[in-house]
Design an enzyme around this catalytic site. Sequence first.
Site, short mmCIF file in Angstrom:
data_model
loop_
_atom_site.label_atom_id
_atom_site.label_comp_id
_atom_site.label_asym_id
_atom_site.label_seq_id
_atom_site.Cartn_x
_atom_site.Cartn_y
_atom_site.Cartn_z
N ASP A 20 0.87 -1.24 0.00
CA ASP A 20 -0.22 0.02 -0.08
C ASP A 20 0.81 1.30 0.14
O ASP A 20 1.96 1.32 0.47
CB ASP A 20 -0.75 -0.05 1.24
CG ASP A 20 -1.89 1.26 1.31
OD1 ASP A 20 -2.59 1.56 0.26
OD2 ASP A 20 -1.69 1.99 2.37
N SER A 21 0.49 2.54 -0.29
CA SER A 21 1.08 3.61 -0.28
C SER A 21 1.52 3.93 1.07
O SER A 21 2.53 4.62 1.50
CB SER A 21 0.15 4.81 -0.67
OG SER A 21 -1.07 4.75 0.01
N CYS A 83 -3.74 -1.00 -2.07
CA CYS A 83 -4.21 0.58 -2.43
C CYS A 83 -5.03 0.69 -3.71
O CYS A 83 -4.78 0.14 -4.63
CB CYS A 83 -2.74 1.18 -2.86
SG CYS A 83 -2.90 3.02 -2.90
N GLU A 162 -5.89 8.74 9.80
CA GLU A 162 -4.39 8.62 10.47
C GLU A 162 -4.39 9.32 11.78
O GLU A 162 -3.72 9.08 12.67
CB GLU A 162 -3.48 8.82 9.36
CG GLU A 162 -3.62 8.04 8.15
CD GLU A 162 -2.32 8.04 7.31
OE1 GLU A 162 -1.25 8.80 7.88
OE2 GLU A 162 -2.26 7.15 6.35
N CYS A 194 -11.11 3.25 -1.06
CA CYS A 194 -9.94 3.84 -0.46
C CYS A 194 -9.56 2.77 0.70
O CYS A 194 -10.39 2.63 1.59
CB CYS A 194 -10.02 5.28 -0.13
SG CYS A 194 -8.59 5.89 0.66
N HIS A 196 -8.27 3.55 3.70
CA HIS A 196 -8.73 3.91 5.01
C HIS A 196 -10.17 3.79 5.40
O HIS A 196 -10.25 3.91 6.65
CB HIS A 196 -8.20 5.53 5.15
CG HIS A 196 -6.77 5.66 5.14
ND1 HIS A 196 -6.04 5.09 4.11
CD2 HIS A 196 -5.83 6.23 5.96
CE1 HIS A 196 -4.81 5.50 4.47
NE2 HIS A 196 -4.61 6.07 5.50
N1 DGL Z 1 -3.92 4.01 -0.19
C1 DGL Z 1 -4.60 4.96 -0.72
C2 DGL Z 1 -5.85 4.56 -1.48
O1 DGL Z 1 -6.38 3.36 -1.10
C3 DGL Z 1 -5.09 6.23 0.15
C4 DGL Z 1 -3.78 6.87 0.87
C5 DGL Z 1 -2.88 7.54 -0.53
O2 DGL Z 1 -3.54 8.65 -1.06
O3 DGL Z 1 -2.06 7.12 -0.66
O4 DGL Z 1 -6.12 4.95 -2.37
#
Ligand code: DGL
Length: 278
Positions: A20-21, A83, A162, A194, A196
């Site tokens: 993931d990012s 992600c 977060e 997303c 989160h």
């Molecule tokens: N992990 C990213 C997503 O699911 C969210 C956080 C980011 O913008 O990197 O799109």
Amino acid sequence: MPRTSRKTTPRLDLPIGVFDSGIGGLTVVRALRDALPGEEILYLGDTARVPYGGRGPDTVVRYARQCTRFLAARGLKLLVVACNTVSAVALDILRVEFDLPVVGVIEPSARAAVEVSRTGRIGVIGTEGTIRSGAYERALGTASTRCEVLGQPAPLLVPLVEEGWLEGEVPRLAVERYLTPLCERGIDALVLGCTHYPVLRPLIEEVLGSLSSHPVATISSADAAAREVVAVLRARELARESRRGAARFFVTDRPEQFVRVGTRVFGVEVESAELVDL
Ligand code: DGL
């Protein structure tokens, strides 16, 4: 007899890679651990370069290749792109370039949304990059010919999660602001597109209940991806059902923050995270 020998091939014992990012992919780890507690998981969070959501597709693809290379070098039986932003723009490229089964979050979520929607009016919230890419429209259009997709970027929800700010006036106002236009258009299903957003699901569902005159089902992309992983591994006889698998976490910045927020906000037992360079 051949079936038995196939089950003992080393690939069965290899871990599942998840990247993931940043930290949000822990929602996918959590869903995977519930669905497949026997699997080892290697998780990479690119915490040095998060967020990916506002970046252009070429940059996201470059980062995605680096993350995949890092995990693939350790030996995997399957890769999960947790992600949504990466799944939206890089999944096909990773599937072509790496010799691995690759599961993203968008196709499984689209199929789940089509299953629960009665009217075909489906809302999607995600990062700017995910919504701009049109990936959910394409996936939903493939899953059903009769759906209307309403996309809404909801970037502020990422930092709120977060911060551990999951209830109260501020997150409620943000969620209301993002969901009002979708509810006005009469959606009956909402994809939490997303990493989160599943953490905010109770609040999102409460707000949907107050804004909409009819029930709106929510679809967690993390749960949908975990179900897809189960199906792919079982179809290939690669699922390890019998023991308790461990998870190992790698990050590109601030491991202590990852451990703290991962445990406190995302509810995943993260004992330690290793700092790595891609
Ligand atoms: N992990 C990213 C997503 O699911 C969210 C956080 C980011 O913008 O990197 O799109």
